[in-house]
Design a protein around this motif. Structure first.
Motif, PDB file in Angstrom:
ATOM      1  N   ILE A   1       0.861  -1.184   0.000  1.00  0.00           N
ATOM      2  CA  ILE A   1       0.000   0.000   0.000  1.00  0.00           C
ATOM      3  C   ILE A   1       0.895   1.230   0.000  1.00  0.00           C
ATOM      4  CG2 ILE A   1      -1.746   1.315   1.271  1.00  0.00           C
ATOM      5  CD1 ILE A   1      -2.769  -1.272   2.425  1.00  0.00           C
ATOM      6  N   ILE A   2       0.669   2.115  -0.954  1.00  0.00           N
ATOM      7  CA  ILE A   2       1.481   3.330  -1.084  1.00  0.00           C
ATOM      8  C   ILE A   2       0.636   4.523  -0.664  1.00  0.00           C
ATOM      9  CG2 ILE A   2       2.779   4.798  -2.664  1.00  0.00           C
ATOM     10  CD1 ILE A   2       3.338   2.334  -4.355  1.00  0.00           C
ATOM     11  N   ILE A   3       1.142   5.264   0.318  1.00  0.00           N
ATOM     12  CA  ILE A   3       0.435   6.433   0.843  1.00  0.00           C
ATOM     13  C   ILE A   3       1.270   7.671   0.550  1.00  0.00           C
ATOM     14  CG2 ILE A   3      -0.587   7.498   2.887  1.00  0.00           C
ATOM     15  CD1 ILE A   3       0.280   4.101   3.543  1.00  0.00           C
ATOM     16  N   SER A   4       0.661   8.659  -0.084  1.00  0.00           N
ATOM     17  CA  SER A   4       1.328   9.931  -0.375  1.00  0.00           C
ATOM     18  C   SER A   4       0.631  11.011   0.435  1.00  0.00           C
ATOM     19  CB  SER A   4       1.260  10.252  -1.870  1.00  0.00           C
ATOM     20  OG  SER A   4       1.917   9.251  -2.628  1.00  0.00           O
ATOM     21  N   ILE A   5       1.387  11.652   1.323  1.00  0.00           N
ATOM     22  CA  ILE A   5       0.837  12.629   2.250  1.00  0.00           C
ATOM     23  C   ILE A   5       1.417  13.994   1.938  1.00  0.00           C
ATOM     24  CG2 ILE A   5       0.513  13.199   4.686  1.00  0.00           C
ATOM     25  CD1 ILE A   5       1.182  10.260   5.299  1.00  0.00           C
ATOM     26  N   PRO A   6       0.581  15.031   1.736  1.00  0.00           N
ATOM     27  CA  PRO A   6       1.112  16.368   1.448  1.00  0.00           C
ATOM     28  C   PRO A   6       1.952  16.890   2.604  1.00  0.00           C
ATOM     29  CG  PRO A   6      -1.228  16.248   0.958  1.00  0.00           C
ATOM     30  CD  PRO A   6      -0.873  14.997   1.699  1.00  0.00           C
ATOM     31  N   GLY A   7       2.997  17.622   2.252  1.00  0.00           N
ATOM     32  CA  GLY A   7       3.864  18.189   3.273  1.00  0.00           C
ATOM     33  C   GLY A   7       5.011  17.250   3.600  1.00  0.00           C
ATOM     34  N   VAL A   8       6.125  17.824   3.977  1.00  0.00           N
ATOM     35  CA  VAL A   8       7.317  17.045   4.291  1.00  0.00           C
ATOM     36  C   VAL A   8       7.440  16.890   5.801  1.00  0.00           C
ATOM     37  CG1 VAL A   8       9.835  16.940   4.066  1.00  0.00           C
ATOM     38  CG2 VAL A   8       8.448  17.910   2.223  1.00  0.00           C
ATOM     39  N   GLY A   9       7.852  15.706   6.238  1.00  0.00           N
ATOM     40  CA  GLY A   9       8.046  15.486   7.663  1.00  0.00           C
ATOM     41  C   GLY A   9       6.764  15.220   8.417  1.00  0.00           C
ATOM     42  N   GLN A  10       5.817  14.549   7.793  1.00  0.00           N
ATOM     43  CA  GLN A  10       4.544  14.252   8.447  1.00  0.00           C
ATOM     44  C   GLN A  10       4.682  12.997   9.312  1.00  0.00           C
ATOM     45  OE1 GLN A  10       1.719  16.109   8.155  1.00  0.00           O
ATOM     46  NE2 GLN A  10       2.832  17.614   6.973  1.00  0.00           N
TER      47      GLN A  10
ATOM     48  N   SER B   1       9.452   1.592   3.051  1.00  0.00           N
ATOM     49  CA  SER B   1      10.231   2.768   2.678  1.00  0.00           C
ATOM     50  C   SER B   1       9.454   4.025   3.020  1.00  0.00           C
ATOM     51  CB  SER B   1      10.567   2.761   1.181  1.00  0.00           C
ATOM     52  OG  SER B   1       9.373   2.836   0.409  1.00  0.00           O
ATOM     53  N   ILE B   2      10.202   5.075   3.314  1.00  0.00           N
ATOM     54  CA  ILE B   2       9.639   6.403   3.560  1.00  0.00           C
ATOM     55  C   ILE B   2      10.464   7.389   2.752  1.00  0.00           C
ATOM     56  CG2 ILE B   2       9.072   8.149   5.288  1.00  0.00           C
ATOM     57  CD1 ILE B   2       9.033   5.971   7.380  1.00  0.00           C
ATOM     58  N   ASP B   3       9.854   8.055   1.804  1.00  0.00           N
ATOM     59  CA  ASP B   3      10.574   8.951   0.899  1.00  0.00           C
ATOM     60  C   ASP B   3       9.914  10.317   0.861  1.00  0.00           C
ATOM     61  OD1 ASP B   3      12.390   6.872  -0.066  1.00  0.00           O
ATOM     62  OD2 ASP B   3      10.623   6.070  -1.081  1.00  0.00           O
ATOM     63  N   THR B   4      10.755  11.323   0.746  1.00  0.00           N
ATOM     64  CA  THR B   4      10.273  12.683   0.536  1.00  0.00           C
ATOM     65  C   THR B   4      10.240  12.946  -0.968  1.00  0.00           C
ATOM     66  OG1 THR B   4      11.198  13.457   2.629  1.00  0.00           O
ATOM     67  CG2 THR B   4      10.690  15.129   0.976  1.00  0.00           C
ATOM     68  N   VAL B   5       9.095  13.370  -1.471  1.00  0.00           N
ATOM     69  CA  VAL B   5       8.938  13.578  -2.916  1.00  0.00           C
ATOM     70  C   VAL B   5       8.711  15.056  -3.191  1.00  0.00           C
ATOM     71  CG1 VAL B   5       8.027  11.271  -3.301  1.00  0.00           C
ATOM     72  CG2 VAL B   5       6.456  13.111  -2.762  1.00  0.00           C
ATOM     73  N   SER B   6       9.191  15.499  -4.341  1.00  0.00           N
ATOM     74  CA  SER B   6       8.979  16.878  -4.752  1.00  0.00           C
ATOM     75  C   SER B   6       7.623  16.996  -5.428  1.00  0.00           C
ATOM     76  CB  SER B   6      10.090  17.323  -5.711  1.00  0.00           C
ATOM     77  OG  SER B   6      10.096  16.493  -6.857  1.00  0.00           O
ATOM     78  N   SER B   7       7.174  18.222  -5.603  1.00  0.00           N
ATOM     79  CA  SER B   7       5.878  18.444  -6.234  1.00  0.00           C
ATOM     80  C   SER B   7       5.921  18.012  -7.691  1.00  0.00           C
ATOM     81  CB  SER B   7       5.493  19.919  -6.147  1.00  0.00           C
ATOM     82  OG  SER B   7       6.448  20.712  -6.818  1.00  0.00           O
ATOM     83  N   THR B   8       4.814  17.470  -8.196  1.00  0.00           N
ATOM     84  CA  THR B   8       4.750  17.033  -9.592  1.00  0.00           C
ATOM     85  C   THR B   8       4.429  18.191 -10.522  1.00  0.00           C
ATOM     86  OG1 THR B   8       2.423  16.447  -9.277  1.00  0.00           O
ATOM     87  CG2 THR B   8       4.045  14.714  -8.928  1.00  0.00           C
ATOM     88  N   LEU B   9       3.866  19.232  -9.976  1.00  0.00           N
ATOM     89  CA  LEU B   9       3.516  20.388 -10.816  1.00  0.00           C
ATOM     90  C   LEU B   9       4.342  21.614 -10.435  1.00  0.00           C
ATOM     91  CD1 LEU B   9      -0.360  19.956 -10.909  1.00  0.00           C
ATOM     92  CD2 LEU B   9       1.292  19.288 -12.636  1.00  0.00           C
TER      93      LEU B   9
END
Length: 582
Positions: free
Chosen positions: A78-87, A378-386
């Motif tokens: 299960i992949i969860i993408s949460i807005p904001g860094v360091g949540q 895994s826990i990764d910080t992702v940049s904005s797609t737009l």
């Protein structure tokens, strides 16, 4: 009323020091967590169980549907993408099983309190708001390390604080008697803990060690306790952090040995008579008359009956079996004394919560327990797609659309176009403040679908003005009415059309919001929000403002720049009057 609404939203922004909207995953980036299921057999979990876990996690991270969080399956993961860094709090929330049990305490033992935790007594603010009956059993007070866990009686006409029988958590490192200074030992006999000065004398922080040949179960009522569980209880070391960490899926149908979350005590617990699935809803709040944060539980009909039976059984038992432990993921949060049976289907959990921790626990319980145990792969910080370019492009599109509407209104309606422009300004102020306040209080994050919904709403708002303006013109042409009379008559007919159109739009937004997820649900939320704002602006600003302008000679006499001149409305000159003649 409109001014009061704007001031309320603006005041909230200033008090919270929140002046800009929160941005969603596509505009500000965030954190991606990959969860892998752990099964006893090591095989892949059933598809329906995995789907249930996805739905529960989606509700937890995006319960309102407006935070722009995304949850999706990728094989068995299960992949969860949460807005904001360091949540970190949200990451911990999604993987917690949140299995809640209410178990009667069968045996307990105070243990060594970790030195890095302080010991303090409950504050006076947690005192009961209503005294229990004189027949209630005396209760003992605990001093848990570094936290306040006393559950105090409370009474309310609405019955919202129905845990009037929950008084105090379990004894920690320094138990002492309350009220009269007397308590009960494990045999049920009263004991006096008063010193010479009349104050309670605390017990040693470490219980005395039994001689090597002495029975380790001495002083414990072992009746009804499974010998295997009793043996686990004796070996249980609550000083070891791994024995106090949540994430254990304990069997509710078996007795269980567990530690207090701060390591101050260990317990033998009976089978769970009330479990998390018996809870109807959970909410966080502050106890009336205090500053103590609590979690309030409402049980379903079956759970309410079992809860009443459980508290009645505990009430009629001797120390320590007069306690009911609240167990979350295999760890005891608190174990208060029961000083009277608790009917009605409501209870409270206390434990030194603050607003964040109480809300987090309430959300875990409200949105359900995960049917599987997960490990974070895994826990990764992702940049904005737009990113900022697309955000800037969306805002430019909104400004261009707004400018075209303003230009059309001024060219076609002239003076009346100013009403449309000011109405759009008021609507924009309300929309911006609402987005900011929702972002900091309800998790609303502005993403590109939200921006699209807000831009589309500009046309919806302009439609309302056009309907009203055209009704006014029709009344002045056909009925040969004065402007002031036409304004009132036209409003009666126009408001019905406006309400019907907005109702259709709002219903469509509601249906789309509940049937869709992710960006589509965000678009629907933004569209529904601006539809409500349109109704507020038209009723509280546009109509009163036009009624005020109708008193001016510039509009009442049909000035060529007013938009109500006879040449623009009819081939025959319309009869106009001064405000005094009207």
């Amino acid at each position: 009323m409109l001014l009061a609404l704007i001031l309320a939203l603006g005041g909230t922004m200033f008090l919270q020091k929140a002046f800009t909207p929160k941005l969603g995953l596509d505009l500000a980036g965030g954190t991606t967590v990959t969860l892998s299921p752990v099964t006893q057999t090591g095989q892949s979990p059933p598809e329906e169980i995995l789907d249930r876990a996805v739905n529960i996690i989606r509700d937890r991270v995006n319960g309102t549907g407006i935070s722009d969080a995304e949850v999706a399956k990728s094989g068995d993961n299960i992949i969860i993408s949460i807005p904001g860094v360091g949540q970190s709090e949200a990451i911990k929330l999604v993987a917690t099983t949140a299995e809640l049990r209410f178990r009667q305490v069968l045996a307990m033992e105070a243990t060594q309190v970790p030195q890095n935790l302080s010991t303090e007594a409950p504050t006076p603010g947690a005192s009961p708001s209503a005294q229990p009956s004189s027949t209630a059993k005396p209760s003992s007070t605990a001093r848990p390390s570094g936290r306040q866990s006393a559950t105090t009686p409370s009474a309310s006409p609405t019955g919202k604080a129905l845990s009037s029988a929950l008084t105090a958590p379990t004894p920690g490192a320094t138990p002492e008697a309350t009220q009269t200074g007397t308590g009960r030992d494990q045999t049920g006999q009263k004991q006096n803990n008063k010193g010479k000065n009349g104050t309670p004398t605390p017990a040693p922080s470490t219980p005395p060690t039994a001689p090597p040949n002495q029975d380790p179960n001495a002083g414990i009522n072992t009746q009804g306790i499974d010998p295997a569980v009793l043996q686990q209880f004796q070996k249980l070391d609550c000083a070891d952090p791994k024995n106090r960490g949540q994430g254990v899926q304990d069997d509710p149908n078996k007795q269980y040995a567990a530690c207090e979350s701060d390591g101050s005590a260990k317990y033998v617990l009976d089978v769970a008579k009330v479990v998390g699935t018996d809870i109807d809803t959970a909410s966080a709040g502050v106890r009336q008359g205090t500053v103590e944060w609590i979690v309030q539980l409402d049980f379903k009909s079956k759970g309410a009956g079992e809860w009443s039976k459980l508290t009645t059984t505990a009430y009629n038992a001797q120390e320590p079996r007069n306690k009911v432990a609240v167990v979350l993921d295999g760890v005891v949060i608190t174990a208060p004394n029961i000083i009277s049976p608790i009917p009605g289907g409501r209870a409270e959990i206390t434990g030194g919560f603050d607003q964040v921790t109480s809300t987090q626990l309430a959300d875990q319980l409200k949105y359900g327990a995960l049917p599987l145990k997960f490990q974070r792969s895994s826990i990764d910080t992702v940049s904005s797609t737009l990113g900022s370019d697309q955000l800037e492009g969306g805002l430019i599109a909104g400004i261009i659309g707004l400018g075209l509407v303003v230009l059309y209104s001024l060219l076609y309606y002239r003076g009346l176009g100013l009403v449309a422009v000011l109405s759009l300004v008021v609507a924009s102020i309300l929309t911006y403040t609402a987005v900011v306040v929702l972002g900091h209080n309800a998790g609303f994050r502005l993403s590109l679908p939200h921006i699209i919904g807000l831009v589309v709403s500009i046309g919806i708002t302009a439609d309302s003005f056009i309907v009203y303006f055209e009704r006014i013109r029709d009344e002045m042409k056909e009925g040969r009415r004065t402007l002031r009379a036409a304004v009132e008559v036209a409003w009666v007919r126009a408001r019905r059309t406006i309400l019907i159109a907005d109702a259709v739009m709002f219903i469509a937004a509601i249906v789309l919001y509940f049937l869709a997820v992710g960006g589509v649900a965000g678009f629907a939320f933004a569209m529904g929000l601006t539809t409500l704002i349109d109704i507020v602006v038209v009723f509280l600003f546009t109509k009163p403002f036009i009624a005020l302008l109708a008193r001016l000679k510039f509009f009442a006499k049909g000035h060529p720049l007013s938009g109500l001149d006879a040449e623009r409305m009819s081939t025959e000159p319309a009869r106009t009057t001064t405000p005094q003649e009207a």
